[in-house]
Design a protein around this motif. Structure first.
Motif, mmCIF file in Angstrom:
data_model
loop_
_atom_site.group_PDB
_atom_site.id
_atom_site.type_symbol
_atom_site.label_atom_id
_atom_site.label_comp_id
_atom_site.label_asym_id
_atom_site.label_seq_id
_atom_site.Cartn_x
_atom_site.Cartn_y
_atom_site.Cartn_z
ATOM 1 N N ASP A 9 0.832 -1.192 0.000
ATOM 2 C CA ASP A 9 0.000 0.000 0.000
ATOM 3 C C ASP A 9 0.869 1.245 0.000
ATOM 4 O OD1 ASP A 9 -2.515 -1.326 0.118
ATOM 5 O OD2 ASP A 9 -2.163 -1.727 2.252
ATOM 6 N N LEU A 10 0.311 2.319 -0.515
ATOM 7 C CA LEU A 10 1.002 3.602 -0.453
ATOM 8 C C LEU A 10 0.925 4.161 0.963
ATOM 9 C CD1 LEU A 10 -0.388 5.216 -3.715
ATOM 10 C CD2 LEU A 10 1.957 4.423 -3.348
ATOM 11 N N PRO A 11 1.899 4.995 1.361
ATOM 12 C CA PRO A 11 1.786 5.668 2.654
ATOM 13 C C PRO A 11 0.544 6.553 2.689
ATOM 14 C CG PRO A 11 3.985 5.939 1.727
ATOM 15 C CD PRO A 11 3.135 5.364 0.652
ATOM 16 N N GLU A 12 -0.002 6.757 3.878
ATOM 17 C CA GLU A 12 -1.164 7.638 4.010
ATOM 18 C C GLU A 12 -0.808 9.074 3.638
ATOM 19 O OE1 GLU A 12 -2.993 7.397 7.815
ATOM 20 O OE2 GLU A 12 -3.318 5.230 7.711
ATOM 21 N N THR A 13 0.446 9.454 3.907
ATOM 22 C CA THR A 13 0.889 10.814 3.605
ATOM 23 C C THR A 13 1.697 10.837 2.321
ATOM 24 O OG1 THR A 13 0.959 11.416 5.946
ATOM 25 C CG2 THR A 13 2.228 12.794 4.425
ATOM 26 N N VAL A 14 1.171 11.489 1.298
ATOM 27 C CA VAL A 14 1.901 11.746 0.050
ATOM 28 C C VAL A 14 1.844 13.254 -0.165
ATOM 29 C CG1 VAL A 14 2.038 11.315 -2.415
ATOM 30 C CG2 VAL A 14 1.222 9.497 -0.891
ATOM 31 N N GLU A 15 3.000 13.912 -0.075
ATOM 32 C CA GLU A 15 3.043 15.368 -0.091
ATOM 33 C C GLU A 15 3.830 15.887 -1.287
ATOM 34 O OE1 GLU A 15 2.956 16.206 4.752
ATOM 35 O OE2 GLU A 15 4.730 16.697 3.575
ATOM 36 N N VAL A 16 3.313 16.934 -1.908
ATOM 37 C CA VAL A 16 4.070 17.714 -2.881
ATOM 38 C C VAL A 16 4.590 18.931 -2.111
ATOM 39 C CG1 VAL A 16 4.030 18.918 -5.082
ATOM 40 C CG2 VAL A 16 2.571 16.912 -4.731
ATOM 41 N N ASP B 25 10.091 8.241 2.795
ATOM 42 C CA ASP B 25 10.643 8.456 4.133
ATOM 43 C C ASP B 25 10.118 7.383 5.075
ATOM 44 O OD1 ASP B 25 11.663 9.361 6.487
ATOM 45 O OD2 ASP B 25 10.751 11.348 6.421
ATOM 46 N N PRO B 26 10.962 6.392 5.438
ATOM 47 C CA PRO B 26 10.513 5.363 6.381
ATOM 48 C C PRO B 26 10.579 5.824 7.829
ATOM 49 C CG PRO B 26 12.756 4.903 5.685
ATOM 50 C CD PRO B 26 12.307 6.125 4.914
ATOM 51 N N PRO C 188 4.077 6.515 10.937
ATOM 52 C CA PRO C 188 3.793 5.972 9.603
ATOM 53 C C PRO C 188 4.737 6.547 8.557
ATOM 54 C CG PRO C 188 2.181 7.658 10.177
ATOM 55 C CD PRO C 188 3.014 7.437 11.408
ATOM 56 N N HIS C 189 5.065 5.738 7.582
ATOM 57 C CA HIS C 189 5.965 6.173 6.512
ATOM 58 C C HIS C 189 5.291 7.253 5.661
ATOM 59 C CE1 HIS C 189 8.275 2.073 6.646
ATOM 60 N NE2 HIS C 189 8.138 2.636 7.833
ATOM 61 N N LYS C 190 6.128 8.041 4.941
ATOM 62 C CA LYS C 190 5.617 9.146 4.137
ATOM 63 C C LYS C 190 6.316 9.180 2.782
ATOM 64 C CE LYS C 190 4.508 11.925 8.225
ATOM 65 N NZ LYS C 190 4.682 13.228 8.934
ATOM 66 N N LEU C 191 5.696 9.864 1.851
ATOM 67 C CA LEU C 191 6.233 9.991 0.499
ATOM 68 C C LEU C 191 6.189 11.459 0.100
ATOM 69 C CD1 LEU C 191 7.212 8.564 -2.109
ATOM 70 C CD2 LEU C 191 4.819 8.262 -2.743
ATOM 71 N N TYR C 192 7.338 11.981 -0.350
ATOM 72 C CA TYR C 192 7.434 13.403 -0.693
ATOM 73 C C TYR C 192 7.906 13.588 -2.139
ATOM 74 C CZ TYR C 192 8.234 13.418 4.420
ATOM 75 O OH TYR C 192 8.174 13.195 5.779
ATOM 76 N N PHE C 193 7.430 14.665 -2.763
ATOM 77 C CA PHE C 193 7.959 15.125 -4.043
ATOM 78 C C PHE C 193 8.309 16.601 -3.889
ATOM 79 C CE2 PHE C 193 5.203 11.568 -5.105
ATOM 80 C CZ PHE C 193 6.032 10.811 -5.907
ATOM 81 N N VAL C 194 9.542 16.962 -4.224
ATOM 82 C CA VAL C 194 9.978 18.355 -4.103
ATOM 83 C C VAL C 194 9.768 19.014 -5.463
ATOM 84 C CG1 VAL C 194 11.808 19.915 -3.357
ATOM 85 C CG2 VAL C 194 11.648 17.612 -2.366
ATOM 86 N N HIS C 195 8.606 19.627 -5.625
ATOM 87 C CA HIS C 195 8.172 20.117 -6.928
ATOM 88 C C HIS C 195 9.150 21.098 -7.572
ATOM 89 C CE1 HIS C 195 5.460 21.377 -10.105
ATOM 90 N NE2 HIS C 195 5.599 22.628 -9.716
ATOM 91 N N PRO C 196 9.662 22.118 -6.861
ATOM 92 C CA PRO C 196 10.579 23.055 -7.535
ATOM 93 C C PRO C 196 11.813 22.367 -8.097
ATOM 94 C CG PRO C 196 9.858 23.948 -5.422
ATOM 95 C CD PRO C 196 9.404 22.516 -5.464
ATOM 96 N N ASN C 197 12.314 21.343 -7.421
ATOM 97 C CA ASN C 197 13.496 20.642 -7.913
ATOM 98 C C ASN C 197 13.171 19.782 -9.126
ATOM 99 O OD1 ASN C 197 14.928 21.782 -5.822
ATOM 100 N ND2 ASN C 197 14.990 19.936 -4.572
ATOM 101 N N GLU D 161 10.087 6.319 -6.476
ATOM 102 C CA GLU D 161 9.719 6.472 -5.066
ATOM 103 C C GLU D 161 8.650 5.472 -4.646
ATOM 104 O OE1 GLU D 161 11.693 8.123 -3.400
ATOM 105 O OE2 GLU D 161 12.667 9.199 -5.030
ATOM 106 N N VAL D 162 7.715 5.183 -5.517
ATOM 107 C CA VAL D 162 6.683 4.195 -5.190
ATOM 108 C C VAL D 162 7.308 2.801 -5.064
ATOM 109 C CG1 VAL D 162 4.627 3.020 -6.078
ATOM 110 C CG2 VAL D 162 4.761 5.522 -6.103
ATOM 111 N N THR D 163 8.360 2.528 -5.827
ATOM 112 C CA THR D 163 9.058 1.250 -5.664
ATOM 113 C C THR D 163 9.635 1.118 -4.267
ATOM 114 O OG1 THR D 163 9.589 1.100 -8.022
ATOM 115 C CG2 THR D 163 10.923 -0.212 -6.533
ATOM 116 N N HIS D 164 10.121 2.216 -3.693
ATOM 117 C CA HIS D 164 10.599 2.154 -2.308
ATOM 118 C C HIS D 164 9.460 1.763 -1.366
ATOM 119 C CE1 HIS D 164 14.619 3.323 -3.100
ATOM 120 N NE2 HIS D 164 14.390 4.598 -3.334
ATOM 121 N N ALA D 165 8.270 2.272 -1.633
ATOM 122 C CA ALA D 165 7.113 1.872 -0.820
ATOM 123 C C ALA D 165 6.877 0.370 -0.936
ATOM 124 C CB ALA D 165 5.868 2.647 -1.254
ATOM 125 N N ALA D 166 7.077 -0.174 -2.137
ATOM 126 C CA ALA D 166 6.917 -1.617 -2.336
ATOM 127 C C ALA D 166 7.961 -2.390 -1.542
ATOM 128 C CB ALA D 166 7.024 -1.947 -3.825
#
Length: 316
Positions: free
Chosen positions: A67-74, A130-131, A139-148, A171-176
């Protein structure tokens, strides 16, 4: 960038520990433009679509249920600093009392060093799974740094939405990986703590460093494999340009990357991908995914350089 705010934050570092993390956060932000987070509706929808599509494709190609982390942030760069300063503090905790004979000066120097490190990373990180290592129960999280992502897409002269989508697959592969291997955070934490504690005692724990490097090489190499083989579009030009970017940069950037160990990170990407490419070519991507089913199935350092030894040892 506000040089005055950077210097003032570092000079005013206080407290009793070796690092003033409040000062680190303030100085890192003062040294870093946050970048724009003014996303269009299409861009916001694009991130959500990319992550969901990547989840479905990675599940199908790897055979891993996750499953994907509950937190996915841009995020922008200051958001990324906020999210990571606490991780840095947790990791460095064993060295918290190592202030030396001149604690005020040492604290300011340590805080300045950590601020420079965070600022450099904040300007270069594209995405992060981010584990939350050493944060028990978080809970683990997933981030995307949009400006970069936007900046690098422009510098590479590639289509930004396609580049963003390809990064999402990584990044989703890391979640896997972490979903398939609940033992993985503990393994990384143990090796990390041993290495840091060794430094606190004035020695280099080579075994712990070797363990950490081998595990991270598997983590990054598998993500490199899957981001390509699960991706639902053309990626050869993206791969070539991204690898050239990892090898390139100016002298100051190369110095910072060496200081932060990012040269080792690039070696982990390349060495790990070569291993998993060989395994997948021989037995398929699902066979490569077996590595996460048991800690004993992680490749050794020797096997990373000779995949045939891993294939002979592991039942795939």
């Amino acid at each position: 960038m506000s040089l005055f705010r950077v210097v003032r934050a570092v000079a005013d570092a206080s407290g009793e520990g070796a690092v003033d993390w409040r000062a680190v956060s303030e100085a890192a932000k003062a040294a870093t433009s946050p970048g724009s987070l003014a996303l269009t509706d299409e861009q916001r929808a694009g991130y959500a679509r990319d992550v969901e599509d990547a989840r479905d494709r990675v599940r199908t190609v790897t055979g891993i249920g996750f499953d994907l982390p509950e937190t996915v942030e841009v995020q922008h760069r200051h958001h990324w600093i906020d999210a990571n300063v606490a991780t840095f503090e947790r990791v460095m905790e064993p060295l918290a009392d190592e202030v030396g004979p001149l604690p005020g000066l040492a604290r300011s120097m340590n805080s300045g060093t950590m601020a420079i490190s965070l600022a450099f990373l904040a300007n270069n990180v594209l995405g992060q799974y981010d584990p939350l290592l050493l944060a028990e129960g978080e809970p683990h999280k997933l981030y995307f740094v949009h400006p970069n992502i936007e900046k690098v897409a422009r510098s590479l002269r590639v289509d930004a939405p396609r580049f963003r989508r390809w990064i999402a697959f990584h990044e989703v592969t890391h979640a896997a990986e972490f979903g398939a291997a609940p033992w993985l955070p503990g393994r990384l934490e143990a090796a990390m703590q041993e290495a840091i504690e060794g430094l606190g005692e004035g020695k280099l724990d080579r075994e712990a460093m070797r363990e950490l490097d081998t595990t991270m090489t598997a983590v990054e190499g598998y993500a490199e494999l899957v981001m390509d083989r699960a991706f639902d579009g053309e990626y050869a030009d993206l791969r070539a340009k991204l690898e050239a970017r990892r090898r390139g940069r100016g002298p100051i950037a190369r110095l910072m990357r060496r200081f932060l160990g990012l040269g080792m990170k690039r070696q982990q990407y390349e060495r790990g991908k070569a291993f998993f490419d060989a395994v997948a070519d021989a037995r398929g991507v699902e066979a490569a995914s077996v590595v996460w089913s048991d800690p004993e199935f992680l490749p050794t350092s020797e096997e990373l350089d000779d995949p045939s030894r891993w294939l002979a040892r592991v039942p795939v």
